[in-house]
Design a protein around this motif. Structure first.
Motif, short mmCIF file in Angstrom:
data_model
loop_
_atom_site.label_atom_id
_atom_site.label_comp_id
_atom_site.label_asym_id
_atom_site.label_seq_id
_atom_site.Cartn_x
_atom_site.Cartn_y
_atom_site.Cartn_z
N VAL A 63 0.78 36.69 -10.90
CA VAL A 63 1.21 38.19 -10.55
C VAL A 63 -0.36 39.16 -11.03
O VAL A 63 -0.57 39.14 -12.05
CB VAL A 63 2.18 38.32 -10.98
CG1 VAL A 63 2.19 39.41 -10.05
CG2 VAL A 63 3.66 38.28 -10.31
N CYS A 64 -1.14 39.50 -10.08
CA CYS A 64 -2.22 40.01 -10.48
C CYS A 64 -2.00 41.26 -9.91
O CYS A 64 -1.05 41.83 -8.70
CB CYS A 64 -3.51 39.35 -9.45
SG CYS A 64 -4.55 40.67 -10.05
N GLY A 67 -1.27 47.09 -7.99
CA GLY A 67 -0.37 48.36 -6.95
C GLY A 67 0.94 48.18 -7.52
O GLY A 67 1.37 47.66 -8.40
N ILE A 214 -0.88 41.21 4.79
CA ILE A 214 0.57 41.51 4.31
C ILE A 214 1.56 41.62 4.81
O ILE A 214 1.30 40.48 6.19
CB ILE A 214 0.73 43.74 5.14
CG1 ILE A 214 -1.01 44.03 4.09
CG2 ILE A 214 1.64 44.29 4.88
CD1 ILE A 214 -0.99 45.89 3.96
N VAL A 261 -2.66 52.02 2.59
CA VAL A 261 -3.17 52.48 1.48
C VAL A 261 -2.81 53.44 1.23
O VAL A 261 -2.54 53.97 -0.12
CB VAL A 261 -5.16 52.45 1.54
CG1 VAL A 261 -5.48 52.85 0.04
CG2 VAL A 261 -5.17 51.08 1.45
N GLU A 264 0.83 52.83 -0.11
CA GLU A 264 1.53 52.02 -0.96
C GLU A 264 0.49 52.86 -2.44
O GLU A 264 0.69 53.24 -3.65
CB GLU A 264 -0.01 51.21 -1.15
CG GLU A 264 0.28 50.38 0.12
CD GLU A 264 -0.59 48.82 0.41
OE1 GLU A 264 -1.67 50.02 -0.02
OE2 GLU A 264 -0.20 48.59 0.91
#
Ligand SMILES: Cc1cc2nc3c(=O)[nH]c(=O)nc-3n(C[C@H](O)[C@H](O)[C@H](O)COP(=O)(O)OP(=O)(O)OC[C@H]3O[C@@H](n4cnc5c(N)ncnc54)[C@H](O)[C@@H]3O)c2cc1C
Ligand code: FES
Length: 280
Positions: A63-64, A67, A214, A261, A264
């Motif tokens: 997992v990068c 956010g 997404i 964005v 988020e």
């Protein structure tokens, strides 16, 4: 509930999780993904399965931290539990007998391309793997990749390992291999897949990318993962996630990935935590 058996930061900003998910482990194939939720009422996010053990019923994901939700995943520890782990989802990557295959990966793609490279090799292909990152300290699973590939190459933006530059230096890697490449597979952030596809186009070699729009349901119902490929509308969750990178409408994908964005950023601002952009 799905138990987190192991959780560790493998390199700055990328976390490796081993999850107890027997139903996924039993069925999963290279290139498929899961959808997880960290909280009962949290958002659903897709993650590619990087490895699995069918006997112990465990899977590994990378997992990068980009956010709100991936930041929450980054704080999980062994013993934590996830309310939702759905999968395996999407179509498996085509594992044919192509000849020589170039597997290109960066960021979480270093993990997700691993089972693809391994399966290609087991199926009699010659596998050349190219790992790309900003700097050498961001590489992981090098030994596993070395085992799965005939030869490993590195590209770093700061020149600390391998060729200096971006994925756009792929033609030099291909020239150094000095034999025909029959297929290219690219996994990782959107920019790496886009730029990689641009530089392979003149060679006329089929370049397969694993798209990351997404997603919400991951089963073809919500339409959020809509992408345009070869002028046709596709849903990445059920028609992909693999597509021919030369046919993808990349600008539309970038635009749709940016759709929320503002929303988020809200939870990040209110919690005061900070994820990092992976440059896509
Ligand atoms: C098939 C597939 C496989 C993936 N595999 C991995 C993986 O193995 N490891 C990994 O780190 N990431 C993977 N991703 C991307 C990952 O799902 C997003 O980075 C994650 O959802 C971001 O959530 P966030 O709340 O932390 O960030 P946010 O702040 O919500 O978003 C950061 C950026 O991530 C993208 N994003 C947001 N929500 C989603 C969503 N539900 N689905 C996809 N992208 C989204 C948007 O472009 C957004 O601008 C995959 C995506 C897909 C579609
Ligand atoms: S995620 Fe809903 S249709 Fe693909």
């Amino acid at each position: 509930m799905y138990k987190v058996l192991d959780a560790r930061r493998i390199v700055p900003n990328v976390h490796c999780l081993t999850l107890e998910a027997p139903a996924v482990a039993r069925e999963v194939l290279p290139g498929q993904f899961i959808i997880v939720r960290v909280e009962e009422d949290g958002e659903r996010i897709p993650l590619s399965v990087a490895d699995w053990d069918r006997e112990t019923g465990t899977i590994t994901v990378f997992v990068c931290n980009v956010g709100n939700t991936t930041n929450k995943i980054a704080s999980l520890r062994a013993g934590s539990e996830l309310p939702t782990v759905v999968g395996p989802l999407g179509n498996a990557t085509e594992i044919g007998k192509f000849g020589s295959v170039l597997c290109v990966c960066g960021c979480y793609g270093i993990g997700s391309v691993y089972p693809i490279a391994r399966a290609l090799k087991e199926n009699g292909n010659k596998v050349f793997t190219v790992m790309e990152a900003r700097s050498a300290y961001l590489f992981y699973w090098e030994e596993k990749h070395r085992e799965a590939a005939d030869k490993l190459f590195f590209i770093t933006r700061d020149g600390s390992k391998g060729i200096k530059g971006h994925v756009t230096r792929l033609p030099e890697v291909m020239a150094s291999i000095n034999e025909p490449i029959h297929r290219i597979v690219i996994n990782g952030c959107t920019m790496v897949m886009k730029r990689g596809s641009e530089v392979t186009r003149p060679f006329g070699i089929k370049t397969v990318v694993s798209l990351n729009p997404i997603m919400i349901d991951g089963t073809g119902m919500c339409g959020v993962c809509r992408v345009t490929v070869g002028g046709q509308t596709k849903f990445a969750c059920v028609d992909g996630p693999d597509f021919d990178g030369h046919d993808v409408d990349w600008e539309e994908l970038f635009q749709r990935r940016r759709s929320y964005v503002g929303e988020e950023l809200l939870p990040m601002k209110t919690s005061g935590c900070g994820g990092h952009s992976h440059g896509s």
